[in-house]
Design a protein around this motif. Structure first.
Motif, PDB file in Angstrom:
ATOM      1  N   VAL A 135      64.764 -99.832  90.675  1.00  0.00           N
ATOM      2  CA  VAL A 135      65.471-100.861  91.439  1.00  0.00           C
ATOM      3  C   VAL A 135      66.278-100.195  92.542  1.00  0.00           C
ATOM      4  CG1 VAL A 135      65.623-102.429  89.473  1.00  0.00           C
ATOM      5  CG2 VAL A 135      67.504-100.869  89.934  1.00  0.00           C
ATOM      6  N   GLU A 136      66.448-100.907  93.624  1.00  0.00           N
ATOM      7  CA  GLU A 136      67.304-100.454  94.705  1.00  0.00           C
ATOM      8  C   GLU A 136      68.658-101.156  94.594  1.00  0.00           C
ATOM      9  OE1 GLU A 136      66.399 -97.958  96.546  1.00  0.00           O
ATOM     10  OE2 GLU A 136      64.446 -97.969  95.545  1.00  0.00           O
ATOM     11  N   ARG A 137      69.635-100.603  95.241  1.00  0.00           N
ATOM     12  CA  ARG A 137      70.971-101.189  95.213  1.00  0.00           C
ATOM     13  C   ARG A 137      70.927-102.631  95.720  1.00  0.00           C
ATOM     14  NH1 ARG A 137      75.268 -99.888  99.421  1.00  0.00           N
ATOM     15  NH2 ARG A 137      73.334 -99.388 100.436  1.00  0.00           N
ATOM     16  N   GLY A 138      71.480-103.546  94.934  1.00  0.00           N
ATOM     17  CA  GLY A 138      71.488-104.951  95.308  1.00  0.00           C
ATOM     18  C   GLY A 138      70.295-105.749  94.817  1.00  0.00           C
ATOM     19  N   ASP A 139      69.308-105.095  94.200  1.00  0.00           N
ATOM     20  CA  ASP A 139      68.151-105.824  93.673  1.00  0.00           C
ATOM     21  C   ASP A 139      68.561-106.701  92.487  1.00  0.00           C
ATOM     22  OD1 ASP A 139      66.443-104.705  95.496  1.00  0.00           O
ATOM     23  OD2 ASP A 139      65.390-103.407  94.067  1.00  0.00           O
TER      24      ASP A 139
END
Length: 210
Positions: A163-167
């Motif tokens: 996951v990326e930041r904010g996902d």
């Protein structure tokens, strides 16, 4: 979580998939009862719309600095404390807040654990004994804690996911709390929030890493 649930175009906002299933019962009841008891039918229709509104899922844009740690939830910061060498920040989600949870930092999901428990109000100090789902990213952990009414936590990730930041990483129904046990390199002086602050999932910076 799908961004295109059935019939989504009839609403002015996006919702999570589960919202349609939860709203179906009062919507069908409204259709059956409405012709005979219009006030009751209108009440049931309003309930169905309320369920959809509660499960709204707006888009969010994470801030630019890669060192920023963003809030995992919409709501009010209710916990800021040290746990050993780590810091824990908890966000209380009221019934009026968006209940979609987001990753504070990019990472790989190491494990998703479910723990049954009590059903104390999410703002109660004893709520940490409630049912919860822990999403373990290795260097940090996100804990979604159910409230007295919310007994449905829906993680949207599993072991091995990136996951990326904010996902989006999941959502919870009807009032709860989301806590993040921050990475070890985040110190007290790196925190940008305190208890009582209002935050938005995926956008509000709660800390900055070196």
């Amino acid at each position: 979580m799908s961004r295109n649930p059935p019939l989504a175009r009839v609403l002015p906002f996006e919702v999570v998939d589960d919202a349609w299933r939860l709203a179906l019962v009062p919507a069908l009841a409204a259709a059956v009862v409405g012709p005979f008891l219009p006030p009751v039918g209108l009440g049931l229709a309003a309930l169905a719309l309320g369920v959809l509104w509660f499960h709204r899922d707006p888009e969010r844009t994470p801030p630019d600095p890669e060192r920023a740690v963003v809030s995992p939830a919409d709501g009010t910061v209710s916990v800021v404390r040290e746990e050993g060498t780590r810091l824990r920040v908890g966000v209380y989600m009221s019934a009026a807040d968006v209940h979609v949870n987001r990753a504070p930092v990019a990472g790989n999901v190491r494990e998703v654990r479910h723990r049954p428990g009590a059903n104390r109000p999410a703002f109660d100090k004893e709520s940490e004994r409630n049912e919860q789902v822990a999403i373990d990213f290795g260097e940090y952990e996100l804990l979604v804690i159910a409230g007295w009414f919310a007994r449905r936590i829906h993680p949207a990730v599993e072991s091995g996911d990136r996951v990326e930041r904010g996902d989006r990483v999941g959502h919870v129904s009807f009032g709860s709390r989301a806590d993040v046990v921050l990475p070890a390199d985040v110190a007290r002086e790196d925190l940008l929030v305190r208890e009582g602050d209002s935050v938005r999932a995926g956008e509000t910076i709660i800390a900055e890493r070196e």
